[in-house]
Design an enzyme around this catalytic site. Structure first.
Site, PDB file in Angstrom:
ATOM      1  N   ASN A   1      -4.719   2.249 -13.346  1.00 41.67           N
ATOM      2  CA  ASN A   1      -4.057   1.206 -12.490  1.00 41.67           C
ATOM      3  C   ASN A   1      -2.945   1.620 -13.274  1.00 41.67           C
ATOM      4  O   ASN A   1      -2.240   2.784 -14.004  1.00 41.67           O
ATOM      5  CB  ASN A   1      -4.237  -0.016 -13.639  1.00 41.67           C
ATOM      6  CG  ASN A   1      -3.194  -1.028 -12.758  1.00 41.67           C
ATOM      7  OD1 ASN A   1      -3.197  -0.810 -11.172  1.00 41.67           O
ATOM      8  ND2 ASN A   1      -2.512  -1.768 -13.906  1.00 41.67           N
TER       9      ASN A   1
ATOM     10  N   GLU B   1       6.808   5.846  -9.353  1.00 35.96           N
ATOM     11  CA  GLU B   1       4.767   5.928  -8.238  1.00 35.96           C
ATOM     12  C   GLU B   1       4.323   7.310  -7.782  1.00 35.96           C
ATOM     13  O   GLU B   1       3.758   7.478  -8.232  1.00 35.96           O
ATOM     14  CB  GLU B   1       4.573   4.773  -8.522  1.00 35.96           C
ATOM     15  CG  GLU B   1       5.361   4.288  -8.985  1.00 35.96           C
ATOM     16  CD  GLU B   1       4.863   2.636  -8.607  1.00 35.96           C
ATOM     17  OE1 GLU B   1       4.611   1.177  -9.751  1.00 35.96           O
ATOM     18  OE2 GLU B   1       5.132   2.052  -8.059  1.00 35.96           O
TER      19      GLU B   1
ATOM     20  N   HIS C   1       0.887   0.817 -13.852  1.00 36.71           N
ATOM     21  CA  HIS C   1       2.101  -0.412 -14.002  1.00 36.71           C
ATOM     22  C   HIS C   1       3.659   0.080 -13.414  1.00 36.71           C
ATOM     23  O   HIS C   1       4.075   0.898 -14.384  1.00 36.71           O
ATOM     24  CB  HIS C   1       2.235  -1.488 -14.872  1.00 36.71           C
ATOM     25  CG  HIS C   1       3.299  -2.475 -15.253  1.00 36.71           C
ATOM     26  ND1 HIS C   1       2.321  -3.551 -14.949  1.00 36.71           N
ATOM     27  CD2 HIS C   1       3.871  -2.975 -16.034  1.00 36.71           C
ATOM     28  CE1 HIS C   1       3.186  -4.944 -14.851  1.00 36.71           C
ATOM     29  NE2 HIS C   1       3.989  -4.286 -15.729  1.00 36.71           N
TER      30      HIS C   1
ATOM     31  N   LEU D   1      -8.310  -9.137 -11.391  1.00 39.06           N
ATOM     32  CA  LEU D   1      -8.906  -8.738 -12.778  1.00 39.06           C
ATOM     33  C   LEU D   1      -9.861  -8.265 -11.920  1.00 39.06           C
ATOM     34  O   LEU D   1     -10.756  -8.293 -11.453  1.00 39.06           O
ATOM     35  CB  LEU D   1      -8.934 -10.373 -13.452  1.00 39.06           C
ATOM     36  CG  LEU D   1      -8.741  -9.516 -15.425  1.00 39.06           C
ATOM     37  CD1 LEU D   1      -7.770  -8.924 -15.948  1.00 39.06           C
ATOM     38  CD2 LEU D   1      -8.961 -10.761 -15.763  1.00 39.06           C
TER      39      LEU D   1
ATOM     40  N   ASP E   1      -3.654  -5.219 -17.211  1.00 38.41           N
ATOM     41  CA  ASP E   1      -1.949  -4.192 -18.153  1.00 38.41           C
ATOM     42  C   ASP E   1      -2.847  -3.818 -19.855  1.00 38.41           C
ATOM     43  O   ASP E   1      -1.310  -3.789 -20.257  1.00 38.41           O
ATOM     44  CB  ASP E   1      -0.722  -4.546 -18.306  1.00 38.41           C
ATOM     45  CG  ASP E   1      -0.779  -5.476 -16.814  1.00 38.41           C
ATOM     46  OD1 ASP E   1      -0.786  -4.234 -15.220  1.00 38.41           O
ATOM     47  OD2 ASP E   1       0.261  -6.061 -16.137  1.00 38.41           O
TER      48      ASP E   1
ATOM     49  N   GLY F   1       0.808  -0.703   0.013  1.00 37.08           N
ATOM     50  CA  GLY F   1       0.432   0.292   0.142  1.00 37.08           C
ATOM     51  C   GLY F   1       0.904   1.000  -0.143  1.00 37.08           C
ATOM     52  O   GLY F   1       0.383   2.465   0.706  1.00 37.08           O
ATOM     53  N   SER F   2       1.865   1.169  -0.575  1.00 33.31           N
ATOM     54  CA  SER F   2       3.464   2.377  -0.361  1.00 33.31           C
ATOM     55  C   SER F   2       1.805   3.632  -1.451  1.00 33.31           C
ATOM     56  O   SER F   2       2.010   4.062  -1.303  1.00 33.31           O
ATOM     57  CB  SER F   2       4.574   2.577  -1.285  1.00 33.31           C
ATOM     58  OG  SER F   2       4.440   1.558  -1.721  1.00 33.31           O
ATOM     59  N   ASN F   3       1.937   2.547  -2.506  1.00 33.58           N
ATOM     60  CA  ASN F   3       0.974   4.487  -3.436  1.00 33.58           C
ATOM     61  C   ASN F   3      -0.582   4.437  -2.899  1.00 33.58           C
ATOM     62  O   ASN F   3      -0.351   5.367  -2.856  1.00 33.58           O
ATOM     63  CB  ASN F   3       0.902   3.691  -4.666  1.00 33.58           C
ATOM     64  CG  ASN F   3       2.170   3.693  -6.159  1.00 33.58           C
ATOM     65  OD1 ASN F   3       2.242   4.460  -6.207  1.00 33.58           O
ATOM     66  ND2 ASN F   3       2.657   2.538  -5.997  1.00 33.58           N
TER      67      ASN F   3
HETATM   68  C1  GRF Z   1       3.118  -1.081  -7.441  1.00 42.29           C
HETATM   69  O1  GRF Z   1       4.404  -1.661  -8.237  1.00 42.29           O
HETATM   70  C2  GRF Z   1       2.423  -0.692  -8.360  1.00 42.29           C
HETATM   71  O2  GRF Z   1       2.843  -0.412  -9.934  1.00 42.29           O
HETATM   72  C3  GRF Z   1       1.604  -2.226  -9.015  1.00 42.29           C
HETATM   73  O3  GRF Z   1       1.810  -2.862  -8.011  1.00 42.29           O
HETATM   74  C4  GRF Z   1       3.278  -2.258  -6.951  1.00 42.29           C
HETATM   75  C5  GRF Z   1       1.668  -1.981  -5.177  1.00 42.29           C
HETATM   76  O4  GRF Z   1       2.999  -1.715  -4.268  1.00 42.29           O
HETATM   77  N1  GRF Z   1       0.656  -1.724  -9.903  1.00 42.29           N
HETATM   78  P1  GRF Z   1       2.381  -0.287  -3.347  1.00 42.29           P
HETATM   79  O5  GRF Z   1       1.212  -1.699  -2.782  1.00 42.29           O
HETATM   80  O6  GRF Z   1       1.623   0.119  -3.410  1.00 42.29           O
HETATM   81  O7  GRF Z   1       3.894  -0.309  -2.323  1.00 42.29           O
END
Ligand code: GRF
Length: 194
Positions: free
Chosen positions: A102, A174, A104, A87, A145, A12-14
């Site tokens: 999304n 990201e 990637h 999916l 993707d 969940g870092s994003n």
């Molecule tokens: C990220 O690298 C994103 O691009 C991919 O999954 C990863 C999720 O990482 N779809 P985090 O859980 O947000 O750290």
């Protein structure tokens, strides 16, 4: 106010970068976290930032009742996938046309598709001898993707790069770009409809 739901299955870092970016935003708020993984780190993040979360099974996702009810209750306008491993079923894509995105951790269409996630992506990039990698933010359709690309950002690969070092570099891209792209898409849509 536009309401955002983040779907995530892992650390969940994003999700955290997005939550922090939209804290105190005048027009957009993160209103829901959805995960299929009861052990996902993103649940701790949801708790930490006091954001409601929903844990759904694969079966519940494909069936739809619980998820659609919750999305409606929280007035969700836009869905962001941030490391969501399943999916999306067609009913959800139909319900949110052009409003699911999304991210990637590579330059699609290379190094994408089923099973291409986490460190595996960066291992494959290095193995292929690429000189650069990066991120792809794209609309979501019914294939992994696959939807139309919104933004790509690149970074160089050094001689001594490892999958781990590459992952860190890509994550920085990201965390910076994803919240900003989400903001511009939602605000653009708001302008179109007003
Ligand atoms: C990220 O690298 C994103 O691009 C991919 O999954 C990863 C999720 O990482 N779809 P985090 O859980 O947000 O750290």
């Amino acid at each position: 106010m536009k309401h955002l739901a983040i779907f995530a299955s892992g650390r969940g870092s994003n999700a955290e970068a997005i939550i922090r970016f939209f804290q105190n935003h005048p027009k957009i708020s993160v209103a829901l976290i959805v995960t299929n993984n009861p052990d996902a780190g993103v649940i701790q993040i949801a708790r930490q930032y006091h954001i409601p979360y929903l844990v759904i099974s694969k079966k519940q996702l494909s069936e739809g009742t619980v998820l659609l009810k919750t999305l409606q209750e929280k007035h969700i306008d836009f869905i962001v996938l941030a490391g969501f491993i399943l999916l999306l079923p067609p009913y959800l894509i139909d319900r949110y046309p052009g409003r699911i995105v999304n991210i990637h951790p590579a330059l699609l269409p290379k190094f994408g598709g089923k099973g291409m996630y986490g460190i595996k992506v960066h291992e494959a990039v290095l193995k292929a001898g690429e000189r650069q990698t990066g991120i792809t933010i794209h609309y979501v359709d019914e294939q992994y993707d696959h939807g139309a690309i919104i933004l790509q950002k690149t970074c160089a690969i050094q001689e001594d790069e490892t999958p781990g070092s590459l992952m860190k570099k890509v994550q920085q891209l990201e965390h910076y770009h994803y919240p900003r792209v989400i903001e511009s898409l939602i605000l653009k849509e708001e302008t179109l409809h007003s």
